[in-house]
Write a protein that holds these residues in place. Structure first.
Motif, short mmCIF file in Angstrom:
data_model
loop_
_atom_site.label_atom_id
_atom_site.label_comp_id
_atom_site.label_asym_id
_atom_site.label_seq_id
_atom_site.Cartn_x
_atom_site.Cartn_y
_atom_site.Cartn_z
N TRP A 189 12.06 2.77 -4.05
CA TRP A 189 10.93 2.32 -2.52
C TRP A 189 10.14 3.42 -2.91
O TRP A 189 9.48 4.40 -2.94
N PRO A 190 8.73 3.28 -2.64
CA PRO A 190 7.34 3.85 -3.38
C PRO A 190 7.43 5.11 -2.31
O PRO A 190 6.73 5.95 -2.15
N GLN A 191 7.99 4.86 -1.00
CA GLN A 191 8.20 6.32 -0.18
C GLN A 191 9.13 7.04 0.12
O GLN A 191 9.66 8.21 0.75
N VAL A 229 16.27 14.08 -7.54
CA VAL A 229 15.39 15.55 -8.94
C VAL A 229 14.47 14.52 -8.39
O VAL A 229 13.40 15.93 -8.18
N GLU A 230 14.27 13.72 -8.92
CA GLU A 230 12.23 12.94 -9.13
C GLU A 230 12.06 12.95 -8.16
O GLU A 230 11.02 13.24 -8.05
N ALA A 231 12.09 12.63 -6.56
CA ALA A 231 11.77 12.73 -6.06
C ALA A 231 10.91 14.14 -5.49
O ALA A 231 10.09 14.34 -4.55
N VAL A 250 12.51 12.17 0.88
CA VAL A 250 13.64 12.70 0.75
C VAL A 250 12.74 14.32 1.26
O VAL A 250 12.92 15.98 1.25
N GLY A 251 11.30 14.30 0.58
CA GLY A 251 10.98 16.03 0.89
C GLY A 251 10.86 16.63 2.06
O GLY A 251 10.78 17.14 2.69
N GLN A 252 10.43 15.20 3.10
CA GLN A 252 10.58 15.55 4.81
C GLN A 252 11.98 15.62 4.94
O GLN A 252 12.26 16.42 5.71
N MET A 253 13.12 15.66 4.08
CA MET A 253 14.30 15.47 4.64
C MET A 253 14.38 17.38 4.19
O MET A 253 15.26 17.66 5.18
N VAL A 254 14.07 17.63 3.14
CA VAL A 254 14.67 18.71 2.38
C VAL A 254 13.61 19.66 3.21
O VAL A 254 14.26 20.53 3.66
N GLY A 311 24.38 27.64 12.77
CA GLY A 311 23.82 28.89 13.17
C GLY A 311 22.53 28.68 13.02
O GLY A 311 21.73 28.69 14.10
N LEU A 312 22.02 30.31 12.05
CA LEU A 312 20.84 29.55 11.71
C LEU A 312 20.15 29.13 11.30
O LEU A 312 18.97 28.87 10.85
N GLY A 313 20.78 28.13 10.35
CA GLY A 313 20.48 27.30 9.48
C GLY A 313 20.43 25.85 9.97
O GLY A 313 21.14 25.34 11.08
N ARG A 314 20.61 24.89 8.71
CA ARG A 314 20.35 23.16 9.71
C ARG A 314 20.97 22.67 8.33
O ARG A 314 20.99 22.42 7.09
N SER A 315 21.48 21.81 8.93
CA SER A 315 22.08 20.95 7.79
C SER A 315 21.98 19.36 7.84
O SER A 315 22.00 19.32 8.69
N VAL A 316 22.13 18.34 6.92
CA VAL A 316 21.88 17.03 6.54
C VAL A 316 22.76 16.41 6.28
O VAL A 316 23.18 16.40 5.35
N ALA A 317 23.08 15.33 7.02
CA ALA A 317 24.13 14.68 6.14
C ALA A 317 23.20 13.05 6.14
O ALA A 317 23.44 12.01 6.99
N TRP A 318 23.73 12.37 4.94
CA TRP A 318 22.28 11.39 4.46
C TRP A 318 24.13 10.82 3.43
O TRP A 318 24.29 10.95 2.19
#
Length: 885
Positions: free
Chosen positions: A673-675, A301-303, A680-684, A651-658
């Motif tokens: 990690w500083p990055q 959440v902080e990221a 997280v921002g790029q993954m979301v 479908g019309l959307g995308r999903s990610v598995a971490w």
């Protein structure tokens, strides 16, 4: 047809002469004259021509002066024409046409052996060979030998020269070519600039600059957001294609014009040193984080907040299920939230949220996530790019599973809630008893196991009895297993401790990596000390789950499950026993995770990993075991080959598995990690919906044949409602604008169901913001609208392309073949006037002479027929003349 009347004229003349003997001579003379006039008129109307051969050799030079022709090649072309004209013979004629966007006549056909350009040059932003051929062909007079010599690089951008060449060949004009050098050896250009059409505010996004160079050279590439500098890189270019990437952060909502500029020494053209694109920055996204514990999602959440993403946190049971409530969020993150917590209804809602609403879903790992969280065979498993079933890989842990079944007398009771029946006459209750239901449940659970998984069933009353020895599931047939378990009879005492000990002894002898025991009973047991068997299980990594059947299991089974590291299930209505045992088996099959330190391996590039050094990713301490689906993209994997980060389109959307967590258990170094916030921002950001106006798609096509200085573009708008049905009969308007200029609103019209289109005219080079709006023509209410952009690039004359060079040379060869000519040598200009082509016949129309002769004879015909002159008339006429003398 007219000559058929000639015999009639002759016959009538003869008959008239016989009838009037005195006038026979005059009538015969009139008949002859009239017949001759008829023949002359007939030949004139038939277009009689006088055809003669021979004539001069006429040569028209077409000189390409477009921007794609290097200056040295242009100078060489002019020198070739000058020397060729000097070498022509006295009977030859030469003309010159200069062309670029359009063709202009620099010299009409003339025998003059000296040529000096008049100094007028055509606009060079395009190459219009077809227009040059048309103008050149129009210069030829009739007759003589005709030849066109095309001096060009062949980089046609307007017109269809092949059609004109074929037409010229059919009219007896020979077309030969002199290829000019293509593209300067000292040239660098920005070929294309790629940036996302839309991006949320605060997100990092990449801009790719494709550069083309004709030679190895140093260059500097600058990036601009409007007029503001956004980055600069000094690069070493190689011949051909070169890619330079920039990372930008979206700031300031609205329409942004992104520009890239390249600078290099000794560069010929500045017109191709800059290219543009557009990016629309929309409002910051809102993400819902679903977690059972704030600690599971705190660093994540902080990221998100550091990436300017609005984050809301909710427990699984409070997650909204209605579509209109989920639509408030651009993406949803499940942070160590179990399938039970989310619920079946919640999972179905999330499935629709991604598949039909086009939104994003991310699942983070943890102790109760993925298979360990019960997602195997769940609706949400279909949404994710990974499967929870990890048994198919040789690298997965093998499973040994023993069911310990209570077959004591108390298990023969029904205890089936509302289904319980009691017959006073027989003094017995009837219906399915607990041991029968448990046997059915074990059969269903065994069907989930792979042939290599180990499976066994031990029943106990006063003592343990092996019904099915622990063995590979593939070694026992379904028929034998069903027959064996159906014959179990509930009787005797309750020796639970002995039954568990038998199961532990069998599991101890197994070589499986995962060992699990499931005890099924009603909780009644002889007084026993379970501490020793529990210690053995702990020492041998055997886990224990228990299922309590009926109304009175008490606390014993719950305590055993808690101390055995498993789950406790209560089935007060024993009819639910099959579902409960099936659920526990599913959880166990998927409950595979690895806890060992490793550094993830990058397997392929993705916007999620942009700007992250693949060789310096932080260490991880564990992850949930999963199997990548065939169409998934595995971006990071463990040394074992397991997915760590996987993505796909659903479908019309995308999903990610971490598969690791996002807290301190497995991802300790990652959350520090500083990055991490960038990651997280790029993954979301990758999962966020790209289309800000669902159901409205706008596409543009630059039309061929448009003048480069003012391009035309077709626009197509495909409009559909939320159900996918076309929106028809809407008033559709388009407003396009550039910095400081807004063009008048234009209307486009419906062309097909849900499809609207038109043509935008007179567009200059640059980036245009385009606002599309559809309204109800009756009420005037806005139905939908969209903001997008259109890029009009610089003229294709300035583009560098190896394919274009090959196509240009192929065009010149085709033109020479279609025109019956050949490729001429630039070093031999005198060959332009070689007399090796046939002369075209010269035809002189005779109808004016024939018609004139007929008109001249007509008065004589009238005079012979109407005028009578006697000898007395002649004597009188001459007498009068004498008197006058």
């Amino acid at each position: 047809m007219l000559l058929l009347s000639l015999p009639l004229v002759v016959v009538l003349g003869i008959l008239s002469a016989r009838a009037r003997p005195r006038d026979r001579g005059r009538i015969n003379a009139s008949t002859v004259i009239r017949s001759f006039i008829l023949v002359l008129v007939t030949l004139a109307l038939a277009g009689l021509q006088w055809v003669s051969s021979g004539g001069p050799l006429n040569v028209v030079f077409l000189v390409d002066e477009s921007a794609s022709v290097p200056r040295q090649s242009s100078d060489a072309a002019r020198e070739y024409v000058r020397k060729a004209i000097e070498s022509m013979g006295p009977e030859d004629r030469a003309g010159v046409v200069l062309f670029g966007e359009r063709a202009i006549v620099d010299r009409a056909l003339s025998p003059d052996a000296d040529w000096q350009p008049v100094g007028k040059h055509p606009a060079g932003l395009a190459t219009n060979i077809a227009d040059a051929l048309q103008v050149g062909n129009a210069l030829f007079p009739e007759g003589g030998s005709r030849r066109i010599i095309l001096l060009s690089d062949g980089a046609e951008t307007i017109g269809k020269a092949r059609d004109l060449a074929a037409r010229a060949g059919l009219t007896g004009v020979q077309l030969s070519v002199v290829p000019l050098g293509a593209q300067s050896q000292n040239e660098v250009a920005v070929d294309r600039l790629a940036s996302p059409n839309t991006v949320p505010a605060g997100q990092q996004f990449n801009v790719r600059v494709l550069l083309k160079s004709t030679s190895a050279r140093a260059a500097s590439v600058s990036l601009f957001d409007g007029a503001e500098p956004a980055g600069r890189q000094d690069v070493q270019l190689q011949p051909g294609d070169n890619v330079v990437e920039f990372s930008m952060k979206a700031s300031g909502e609205g329409f942004h014009v992104i520009k890239a500029r390249v600078e290099s020494v000794d560069d010929r053209y500045v017109e191709n040193n800059e290219e543009s694109s557009f990016t629309i920055v929309r409002k910051a996204p809102t993400v819902l984080v679903v977690t059972r514990d704030q600690a599971d999602a705190g660093p994540f959440v902080e990221a998100l907040k550091a990436s300017n993403i609005v984050a809301e946190v909710t427990p699984p049971e409070a997650m909204p299920h209605r579509q209109e409530n989920l639509a408030r969020y651009d993406a949803i993150v499940l942070a160590n939230a179990s399938a039970d917590g989310v619920g079946v209804e919640g999972q179905l809602a999330l499935q629709n949220y991604v598949r039909n609403m086009g939104r994003g879903l991310i699942m983070l790992g943890g102790e109760v996530s993925y298979g360990a969280g019960g997602y195997l065979r769940s609706p949400l498993e279909e949404v994710l790019p990974v499967s929870m079933d990890v048994r198919t890989s040789e690298q997965r842990a093998s499973l040994a599973m023993t069911f310990v079944l209570d077959k004591s007398g108390s298990m023969g009771r029904c205890h089936c809630g509302g289904a319980q029946k009691f017959d006073p006459a027989m003094r017995t209750e009837f219906g399915l008893n607990k041991v029968q239901l448990a046997s059915d449940a074990i059969i269903k659970a065994a069907a989930l196991l792979n042939s290599g998984d180990q499976f066994g069933v031990v029943a106990f009353d006063d003592a343990p009895h092996w019904l099915i020895n622990l063995q590979n599931r593939g070694n026992i047939s379904d028929a034998v297993m069903q027959q064996t378990l159906k014959e179990v009879v509930a009787e005797g005492g309750t020796g639970l401790q002995a039954g568990m000990q038998a199961g532990v002894d069998a599991l101890h002898a197994s070589n499986a990596q995962l060992k699990h025991m499931i005890v099924i009973g009603d909780g009644w047991s002889q007084r026993s000390d379970f501490s020793q068997v529990l210690e053995q299980m702990k020492a041998q990594n055997i886990t224990l789950s228990t299922v309590g059947a009926g109304d009175g299991p008490g606390e014993l089974l719950k305590q055993l499950a808690d101390q055995g590291g498993g789950h406790y299930y209560l089935a007060q209505d024993v009819r639910t026993l099959p579902d409960i045992i099936l659920k526990e088996t599913v959880r166990l099959i998927g409950a595979y995770y690895v806890e060992e330190p490793f550094r993830p391996l990058v397997t392929r590039g993705s916007p999620i990993l942009n700007g992250l050094d693949a060789n310096r990713l932080p260490q991880l301490l564990g992850y949930n075991g999963t199997t990548a689906k065939p169409d998934a993209d595995v971006l990071l994997q463990s040394p074992r080959g397991d997915p760590v980060l996987a993505t796909w389109q659903y479908g019309l959307g995308r999903s990610v598995a971490w598969t690791p967590d996002a807290k301190g258990r497995w991802a300790t170094e990652w959350v520090q990690w500083p990055q991490f916030s960038q990651f997280v921002g790029q993954m979301v950001g990758w999962t966020l919906p790209q289309d800000t106006t669902p159901g409205l798609e706008t596409a543009f096509t630059l039309l061929p044949g448009s003048l480069p200085a003012q391009q035309d573009a077709s626009i197509r708008v495909d409009s559909r409602d939320s159900q996918g049905a076309p929106r028809n009969f809407l008033s559709t308007s388009v407003v396009i604008s550039t910095t400081g200029e807004v063009r008048p609103r234009e209307t486009i019209f419906q062309q097909a169901p849900g499809v609207y289109g038109g043509v935008l005219k007179g567009l200059k080079q640059g980036v245009y913001a385009v606002d599309v709006e559809q309204t109800d023509p009756v009420s005037g209410d806005v139905v939908t609208k969209q903001k997008t952009g259109l890029v009009v690039p610089y003229a294709s004359e300035y583009r560098l392309s190896d394919d274009a060079v090959r196509e240009a040379r192929a065009l010149l060869a085709d033109l020479a073949q279609l025109g019956g000519g050949k490729e001429l040598d630039m070093a031999q200009p005198s060959a332009a006037f070689s007399h090796d082509i046939a002369s075209q016949p010269l035809s002189l129309p005779l109808w004016p002479w024939l018609l004139g002769a007929a008109i001249f004879l007509f008065p004589f015909d009238v005079a012979v027929r109407r005028l009578t002159v006697s000898r007395a008339d002649l004597s009188r006429m001459f007498g009068i003349r004498d008197r006058r003398v």
